[in-house]
Design an enzyme around this catalytic site. Sequence first.
Site: not given
Ligand code: GLY
Ligand code: MN
Ligand code: MN
Length: 435
Positions: A36, A240, A257, A268, A347, A351, A358, A381, A385, A402, A404
């Site tokens: 709950d 992820h 990240d 982000d 990827h 975004h 996102h 970004e 990898y 990465r 970003e």
């Molecule tokens: N942190 C999620 C992305 O970079 O899209």
């Molecule tokens: Mn991102």
């Molecule tokens: Mn990110």
Amino acid sequence: MPRSNVYSKRRQKLLNLIGGGIAILRGAPEQIRTNDTEYPYRQDSDFFYLTGYTEPGAACIINPNNKDKPFTLFVLPQDPKKEVWTGWRLSFEDTVDQYGADQAQDIAEFETAALEAMKTAAKVYTNLNHDKVHQYKMLDLVGQVRKQVQRTGGGPEGLESVGSLTHGMRLIKDEHELNLMQKAADISTAAHSKAMQACSPGMYEYQLQAILESHFVHEGSAGPAYSSIVGAGDNATVLHYIKNRDQIVDGDMILIDAAAEYDMYAADITRTFPANGKFSEAQSAIYQVVLTAQKAVIEASKPGVTFQELHDMDLRLLVEGMIAIGLLDGTVDEVIENQSYEEYFMHKTGHWLGLDVHDMGNYMADGESIVLKPGMVFTVEPGIYVNSQSKAPEKFRGIGIRIEDDILITETGNKNLTAAVPKEITDIEALMSRD
Ligand code: GLY
Ligand code: MN
Ligand code: MN
């Protein structure tokens, strides 16, 4: 200017777009974590964008046909016994004052009011998101209205997504939003620098996560804008990776990240650095490829350029670099044609960013990539990898990188909201130096 003006301006814009339609939105439902006990409450982004209301249990009707009172907010009523547990609730009068509503009513009256309002509406716009209960209820109400107006005519034929109106609006950030986004970015950049500086082999990934998230909250953020990713070594190659349980080993690269949500707005940020503070030759070779692409794409980000052009540029530079360091074979055109790069870069380049990490907003319109305009904010970004199972040269295996940043398009070019965290190799090494 009272804060409620920010939202009333947006509702006015919506009213101008809505024609003979009405908007009926439900706030986000609470989500159970265990038994709950709920997750911390987070309002639905479209609902918040139009109302500024952050408490659970709410709904609203924005109805241009109701000339005197186009904006009704439905909220949980005051209830001293419940308020002892979950906190004070505003009276309806105070709700009207604080949120600039034309009237406030008990949420128990919402469905009847929605049904009544629908009868005179040509279209009904609602938030079509993950709240399936709300969607089914709205469909049920439209069905009821259809029966009632069968002999009189009028009424909606179905449901429209309010996102078809709000997501275009949300794509161009206003000044109020940009201030909050810069604040989210500033908190997050400082947290990254702290984590980078504190890192040493032997620590656990979650200890870096703790440094980051403690800073977010300390600076007034509600917490992370998304689950923090802290991956050392091979974990950095999992896009992820949010377990963050492993020990950091000398020689690992660490990918973080993570970013704060401030007053509902997300940053982000990703940075990748060597656990021991010194890049190896193989690490710096891959890193430099990603950094070169990232900087070039940011440099090219300005009004008039399309989102797709940025991605194409990013891909070409990453592929060129991966061929140059011996990670891929063939010419740039061959590699792009046969998509062999997807083993290491799988990827998109970025975004939209805003209330949602996102963020909502189309990337394509009429079959064409969206053209960048001042006020748009998005991430850049690129990444490479190479996981430990890869057939790549051994020295590259177990390295995930990465980088970003969050980019605002301005009249003349862009502003990097997250430039404050070091990303040049020499700057990272200097920050991490123990000397
Ligand atoms: N942190 C999620 C992305 O970079 O899209
Ligand atoms: Mn991102
Ligand atoms: Mn990110």
